[in-house]
Design a protein around this motif. Structure first.
Motif, PDB file in Angstrom:
ATOM      1  N   LEU A   7       8.663  14.269  21.318  1.00 20.73           N
ATOM      2  CA  LEU A   7       7.462  13.487  21.029  1.00 20.73           C
ATOM      3  C   LEU A   7       6.370  13.957  21.983  1.00 20.73           C
ATOM      4  O   LEU A   7       6.499  13.802  23.195  1.00 20.73           O
ATOM      5  N   TRP A   8       5.330  14.566  21.413  1.00 22.91           N
ATOM      6  CA  TRP A   8       4.242  15.124  22.207  1.00 22.91           C
ATOM      7  C   TRP A   8       2.910  14.544  21.751  1.00 22.91           C
ATOM      8  O   TRP A   8       2.554  14.641  20.583  1.00 22.91           O
ATOM      9  N   ARG A   9       2.172  13.958  22.690  1.00 25.92           N
ATOM     10  CA  ARG A   9       0.838  13.454  22.401  1.00 25.92           C
ATOM     11  C   ARG A   9      -0.122  14.636  22.313  1.00 25.92           C
ATOM     12  O   ARG A   9      -0.014  15.603  23.050  1.00 25.92           O
ATOM     13  N   ILE A  10      -1.098  14.538  21.436  1.00 23.23           N
ATOM     14  CA  ILE A  10      -2.167  15.524  21.360  1.00 23.23           C
ATOM     15  C   ILE A  10      -3.308  14.994  22.223  1.00 23.23           C
ATOM     16  O   ILE A  10      -3.836  13.908  21.978  1.00 23.23           O
ATOM     17  N   ALA A  11      -3.649  15.753  23.253  1.00 20.58           N
ATOM     18  CA  ALA A  11      -4.662  15.303  24.210  1.00 20.58           C
ATOM     19  C   ALA A  11      -5.967  14.966  23.505  1.00 20.58           C
ATOM     20  O   ALA A  11      -6.441  15.722  22.651  1.00 20.58           O
ATOM     21  N   GLY A  12      -6.490  13.799  23.842  1.00 18.39           N
ATOM     22  CA  GLY A  12      -7.776  13.378  23.309  1.00 18.39           C
ATOM     23  C   GLY A  12      -7.741  12.781  21.911  1.00 18.39           C
ATOM     24  O   GLY A  12      -8.787  12.477  21.345  1.00 18.39           O
ATOM     25  N   GLN A  13      -6.548  12.595  21.354  1.00 18.22           N
ATOM     26  CA  GLN A  13      -6.435  12.042  20.008  1.00 18.22           C
ATOM     27  C   GLN A  13      -5.378  10.942  19.986  1.00 18.22           C
ATOM     28  O   GLN A  13      -4.494  10.916  20.836  1.00 18.22           O
TER      29      GLN A  13
END
Length: 94
Positions: free
Chosen positions: A43-49
């Motif tokens: 699970l990886w967050r997309i920076a700024g979104q």
């Protein structure tokens, strides 16, 4: 089977904050359970979104659909799915 899934969350501003907070808490608990079970491998967050890239390990298309459609925030997501296969040059087996 492994699937890479992109999820973009779009909670409408008209949804009451208390309802949004409840859904987010349920989403977090469900996501953590799936991770503990080994279903949600990455699970990886997309920076700024308010979005992520994730890898799921499930039996097939129907199983993935069941998992994704059970997410509490599913009604507010735009989702794209990419099936994955082992790369012949990879040194780690999936």
């Amino acid at each position: 089977m492994l699937y890479m899934v992109h999820m973009q969350v779009n909670i409408p501003a008209t949804l009451p904050r208390s309802e949004a907070d409840r859904l987010k808490a349920e989403e977090k608990a469900y996501a953590q359970k799936l991770q503990q079970d080994g279903t949600w491998r990455h699970l990886w967050r997309i920076a700024g979104q308010y979005a992520n890239y994730s890898v799921f390990d499930v039996a097939g298309n129907d199983a993935l659909h069941e998992v994704l459609s059970s997410l509490p925030l599913y009604p507010y997501m735009a989702i794209s799915v990419t099936p994955l296969a082992q790369h012949p040059s990879a040194i780690a087996a999936n």
